[in-house]
Design an enzyme around this catalytic site. Structure first.
Site, PDB file in Angstrom:
ATOM      1  N   SER A  44     179.580  25.020   0.155  1.00 43.90           N
ATOM      2  CA  SER A  44     180.978  24.337   0.191  1.00 43.90           C
ATOM      3  C   SER A  44     181.687  24.741  -1.170  1.00 43.90           C
ATOM      4  O   SER A  44     181.114  25.002  -2.058  1.00 43.90           O
ATOM      5  CB  SER A  44     180.427  22.694   0.075  1.00 43.90           C
ATOM      6  OG  SER A  44     181.173  21.880  -0.260  1.00 43.90           O
ATOM      7  N   ASP A  45     183.011  24.609  -0.906  1.00 38.72           N
ATOM      8  CA  ASP A  45     183.721  24.552  -2.224  1.00 38.72           C
ATOM      9  C   ASP A  45     183.261  23.345  -3.065  1.00 38.72           C
ATOM     10  O   ASP A  45     183.192  22.158  -2.468  1.00 38.72           O
ATOM     11  CB  ASP A  45     185.290  24.517  -1.887  1.00 38.72           C
ATOM     12  CG  ASP A  45     185.864  25.326  -3.136  1.00 38.72           C
ATOM     13  OD1 ASP A  45     185.418  25.528  -4.219  1.00 38.72           O
ATOM     14  OD2 ASP A  45     186.954  25.817  -2.999  1.00 38.72           O
ATOM     15  N   LEU A  46     183.398  23.330  -4.160  1.00 42.55           N
ATOM     16  CA  LEU A  46     183.015  22.253  -5.042  1.00 42.55           C
ATOM     17  C   LEU A  46     183.733  20.996  -4.558  1.00 42.55           C
ATOM     18  O   LEU A  46     184.865  20.643  -4.717  1.00 42.55           O
ATOM     19  CB  LEU A  46     183.330  22.607  -6.583  1.00 42.55           C
ATOM     20  CG  LEU A  46     182.701  21.910  -7.870  1.00 42.55           C
ATOM     21  CD1 LEU A  46     182.751  22.684  -9.069  1.00 42.55           C
ATOM     22  CD2 LEU A  46     183.181  20.205  -7.744  1.00 42.55           C
ATOM     23  N   GLY A  47     182.692  20.202  -3.945  1.00 39.33           N
ATOM     24  CA  GLY A  47     183.306  18.819  -3.544  1.00 39.33           C
ATOM     25  C   GLY A  47     183.770  18.636  -2.245  1.00 39.33           C
ATOM     26  O   GLY A  47     184.241  17.568  -1.765  1.00 39.33           O
ATOM     27  N   ALA A  48     183.884  19.940  -1.539  1.00 35.98           N
ATOM     28  CA  ALA A  48     184.744  19.928  -0.357  1.00 35.98           C
ATOM     29  C   ALA A  48     184.096  19.074   0.930  1.00 35.98           C
ATOM     30  O   ALA A  48     184.439  18.654   1.937  1.00 35.98           O
ATOM     31  CB  ALA A  48     184.768  21.339   0.425  1.00 35.98           C
TER      32      ALA A  48
END
Lengths: 720, 720
Positions: free
Chosen positions: A283-287
């Site tokens: 995941s992209d940070l917090g996606a």
């Protein structure tokens, strides 16, 4: 010993054996990423860095990880000894001895190591070999510290220059981005990941992040499946199918209502089924979190976590707190909303990466390696080479450039004159940070080189009047370009336009040198300033590369990989639009200010005899095209020969032309070279009206030349 | 007599009977449109108009049409006698006596008849009843001349203000556009088409033409199927499924590589299978031709013709010359590339329209009708009413408006002051063309009303200084707005910004009155000019409506149907974006200058007690919401109560809020009315992640108020 511990056994067998032995709790732990510096070390310098002398604190690890192991450790940027200490503890403190994976940033340099040009500058070299060398150098510097995986390269297509992350991209073209991305991945991952100098590369942000609505970061992307497949996915495919990149980052945005971390079509059908991706999706940070907080497609954070894993994400990135994340997955497996198959796919993907890296077999880094690899002379040479090859000359009236080395008085004016602009994902304190001012002073130690930041325009004008030549060092700084720094104007920021006009009016010869992360609407400059050099963010030797270019030691041959529009009102503006895209406005012809592929040289080139060999029908062989390129000037120089194609009549509308080949060559004065392009037929496949890939028989037009406006043409008749 | 000639027989039976009797040559003739004025008349005033005294020339018709009949006749704008003469000849000169269909423009007025406000202004009334009256008036004026079909309404969503055709749209919202479009269609088509005062309405441009890439007319549209279905098609659906519009125009552009005239998914699956469309699909002028010349999906004009009919188009519009068009279809039927089924579908569709209009049964127009219908007082009253209701007050600091009728000296300044701006598809010579200047002079015969066009700014400033109040009449003229007049800047054109600043600096109270076809970036005006009235293109009584509004005889209650951005750099900017659309820039907050639904009044309104009644589970009943609206000021006035909704958590990402109901009401001072909104459940259906329509159970948020930024909320829990 257990099969999974046997280094000689096939990796898939080892994974299966290990997976069989793991509890559900141990499995979900593998899907979690932990921030290192702030949680398990005695001291950190910032949230992403352990202090150099920090000690690993086993009691903190014990409290955090217990005996379940750890998926990955991030934001640590460890010394090798630190990485080894952690790894030793992790392996000893989980039942099955599964090692940790160390992940860090590495976009255009690793941590305090060599600072390379930003990707938009690297791409301007049109030289995949340098991209490969860059990837390899970053990997070597990272792996020598114990880091196994780098969050790069960025393969989004920069179709909206308002977006602050344009500087992280290789430009707007899917083919060029694909080749540069593949090269970076090949450099980073090498022939094997199980070495002391290669790391996992992680193409991002999957997929189409570079066309955000309004140009604002993480905004929705409006495209249909054909554009997704024929343009956006095309830039990623080579890195996966040819480069075997073992990581992919799922992006923040949604396409047509489906967020990337909740899209099984992209993460399963395309990535794994069609492309046979073997690594793991991060995941992209917090996606994942945003599925709940922003996209509103999940009713809770727990739902978001399970939805993401179900859809094909394999590891979270600071989305949920650790306990809720792991509990969510366990609960979902128990209540059936997350299948064992999906969970195992995710765990298997992470384990495959760890096995591929050899972490089960040689988990520790040689602590003597870092001192050899960190800022190794060979890496510094790559950075300088890359900077030199990236220099892109946009205008040079009356051969103002190169300047004579005998020039006595040089004024460097502007906010980018006395600082090395690196772009995002690098601290400006890193590396040699050679500014334009310093670069010129070093090159011309006997000249009088003055500097003015341009805060006071009258003062700057006065300095300009005292000079024989003025170098205007303008562009963008971090905070105007970079992640989260989107703009609704593409003009020179702050007082720069006014400064440029005032200094130009002073009457001295002016060279505009731009360091910036995106195309700027420099229409006035194009009309009024005799010479313009686009330097992008050229890395730690940027000032040296610029100086050598201005004074003729380097003949520039960088080419634009992104269109410069005349005004922001004509966006989106990219060369490979469909033929039904219209360009005229009542107030503008809407043409590019500088087109894709464009760049000048201190010499000139001519293209002749574009000849195309159709493959024998049924042979499946490559299409081969040749063109003769001649240096018609009086200096040696590089030229980037570019080949564009289009299908004359297709089952669906296709771009007016698409880059299908390029080659950067060196030519001495009057020298002619024949450049050969090999175009695999499948490169021409269209996603046809029936929703299938097809290489369509019929006639194709080819163009060869020095930009996307190349005019030398040939015709190909392709038979099935 | 033959079944198809029997007026009492069911239409489908009549069509089948007729179709059986027709030769292939007769069939394809029905799919062709002929330009009338220039080809079969003795004289024409321009390419689209027969001269009033022109004679129909049978010998020309004979040469053109032979004995095969004619599909439709266009660009004639006949006198009724002319239409009858042609019709009589056509019926007599084809074997089966199939009548001709007369088609003309009628966007906001028919020919030299009543000039109504442009659609963007009509929409600003938020009053579907006026749209219905407008459609009915246009239809009556047209049919009285023998014209059977009008090329309107335009139901594209105006999501890009650079596009010159924004003025032809009802704004950016699918629900509002759908309601206005339905009303126009109901007005035009009436209860039956077989009358002397109704015509076929033809919603266009199918579909999504209003989101062209770069804002340039006919450019590609980049959307996926969900956005297509949930947004773009939603504006057309009511006109077809509820209004039974019998025409649809297929647009010029492509979506995701598939041009509209070559898209069986849209023209067959959606339009006919899902929506049960019964009329015929007409190509936009030349749109079929462009399959070959622009989109390059057809290898020849003949291929283009057959592809279009195969895909669901039923009639060409000056695409190919007549003989090649008809031959192409015949050849394709013979060689099997166009099925008999597709050909018959097209012919059947055209014939159904002719039968529905009663052209087989009463083909001639009563020649006494035109004089009664042409600019009938009732129609003129609708135009004025529409203009009054469209007036949209954007700013009114310190109650500058309404101006006192005792004002002595009024300066009208600006290029829109002494001319009635109609917008495209109307000649400015038509109608009463009451300018702002004339409107004020008529209203205040004893005041001194001066005018200056603003060409010389010092002269304009001098006039301003001599006045008690200045009305700045700015905006756009045809050639800056209108079809083909796309802009890359949304600033006030020409010298208008400079003029406005200079006049404002003169120190007199300034009212800015805009007549324009699209949102303009009037940030400076919003900050510095005390009062701003958006008048759009208000039709022939526009100047009267503006004057009555400025001086208080009309309390404005128009509301924006399209977002005004602060700058062009924040496009696209529409209120119903998805929640993951981000708005901040480094140089702007990116918020709208004026939001969708916004408009001021000379009084004020308060909203209380938003209450929503969930339908009984399983009942399928409408959702019912009520809100109390109170006039809290001291003047009577209209308010447009607006209801917005969003699903709190959906299977896919949905807009942050969507208009789902509205009601324009009149309130006396201190009066309170309870407004009730009925929302059919299916109106909330989403095209879910599985690609199916679903009304999703769960919680929904409702907002009620006077704009898209309404803050009064309620919660609905919907059970399946």
């Amino acid at each position: 010993s257990a099969l999974y511990r046997q280094a000689g056994a096939p990796i898939e067998d080892r994974i299966s054996d290990l997976l069989r032995r793991m509890t559900l709790e141990e499995k979900v732990r593998q899907l979690d990423m932990y921030s290192g510096a702030t949680s398990i070390m005695s001291r950190h310098t910032d949230d992403t860095h352990a202090a150099a002398d920090a000690l690993f604190l086993p009691e903190k690890a014990e409290a955090l990880w217990g005996d379940l192991g750890v998926g990955s450790v991030h934001d640590l940027n460890p010394a090798p000894e630190q990485a080894n200490a952690i790894q030793r503890w992790v392996i000893a403190h989980n039942r099955l001895g599964i090692p940790a994976l160390f992940i860090e940033e590495g976009l255009h340099g690793f941590d305090t190591g060599t600072v390379f040009p930003a990707p938009i500058g690297l791409a301007a070299t049109w030289n995949p070999q340098i991209a490969q060398q860059t990837g390899a150098a970053i990997a070597a510097e990272a792996r020598a510290t114990g880091v196994d995986m780098i969050l790069a390269p960025v393969l989004d297509l920069a179709r909206d220059p308002r977006w602050g992350r344009v500087e992280e991209d290789f430009g707007e073209d899917p083919y060029l981005t694909g080749r540069m991305g593949l090269a970076y991945v090949r450099g980073a991952q090498g022939g094997s990941l199980s070495t002391d100098h290669t790391v996992v590369a992680e193409p991002k942000h999957f997929v189409a992040h570079g066309s955000p609505e309004g140009g604002t970061n993480t905004s929705p992307v409006h495209i249909g499946e054909r554009e997704l497949r024929m343009v956006m996915l095309r830039s990623f495919e080579p890195a996966i199918t040819e480069g075997h990149a073992m990581g992919v980052m799922a992006a923040y945005h949604e396409i047509d209502g489906i967020p990337m971390t909740a899209d099984p079509f992209l993460l399963k059908t395309v990535l794994r089924n069609e492309w046979a991706f073997q690594g793991f999706v991060l995941s992209d940070l917090g996606a994942i979190k945003r599925l709940y907080t922003v996209h509103h497609v999940a009713g809770s954070l727990a739902d978001a976590a399970c939805m993401a894993i179900r859809s094909g994400v394999d590891m979270q990135f600071y989305d949920l707190d650790h306990a809720p994340f792991q509990k969510a997955l366990i609960d979902c497996v128990h209540n059936g909303t997350l299948s064992q198959t999906d969970l195992d796919r995710a765990v298997r993907s992470v384990l495959r990466v760890k096995f591929s890296l050899g972490l089960f077999d040689h988990p520790f880094v040689d602590t003597n390696l870092n001192v050899k690899e960190h800022r190794a002379p060979a890496h510094l040479a790559v950075s300088l080479h890359s900077a030199l090859e990236s220099m892109t000359l946009l205008k040079n009236d009356n051969h103002l450039l190169p300047l004579a080395k005998t020039t006595q008085r040089i004024a460097v004016i502007g906010p980018n004159g006395n600082i090395a602009r690196y772009g995002d994902y690098e601290k400006e304190a890193n590396g040699e940070h050679i500014s334009i001012l310093q670069g010129i002073q070093n090159l011309l130690p006997h000249a009088t080189v003055t500097f003015d930041e341009g805060t006071s325009i009258p003062q700057a004008v006065a300095k300009a009047k005292d000079a024989d030549v003025v170098v205007m060092a303008l562009g963008e700084k971090l905070g105007i370009s970079g992640e989260g720094f989107d703009r609704s104007s593409l003009d020179l920021p702050g007082n720069q336009q006014e400064l440029l006009e005032a200094v130009t009016a002073a009457g001295r010869p002016v060279v505009l040198v731009l360091q910036n992360g995106r195309p700027l609407t420099i229409r006035w400059a194009k009309e009024h300033v005799p010479a313009i050099l686009e330097a992008w963010y050229p890395g730690e030797f940027g000032g040296k590369a610029i100086a050598e270019t201005l004074f003729g030691d380097n003949n520039p041959a960088g080419r634009l990989t992104i269109t410069f529009p005349q005004t922001i009102g004509q966006l989106p503006d990219y060369y490979n639009s469909d033929p039904s895209r219209m360009y005229g406005y009542t107030d503008s012809n809407g043409r590019p200010l500088f087109p894709f592929g464009f760049g000048l040289s201190y010499t000139t080139f001519r293209y002749d005899h574009l000849i195309v060999q159709p493959p024998a029908p049924g042979s499946g062989a490559d299409i081969q095209a040749t063109v003769e390129v001649t240096n018609t000037g009086d200096r040696p120089g590089d030229e980037v020969a570019q080949l564009y194609m289009r299908e004359d009549v297709g089952s669906v509308e296709t771009p007016r032309r698409s880059l299908e080949g390029f080659s950067r060559i060196h030519l001495n004065p009057q020298e002619t070279q024949t450049v050969t392009f090999h175009i695999p037929q499948k490169q021409l496949a269209v996603w046809n009206a029936e929703g299938k890939w097809a290489v369509e028989p019929g006639s194709y037009t080819l163009w060869a030349g020095g930009s996307s406006q190349a005019t030398l043409t040939a015709q190909l008749h392709l038979r099935p």
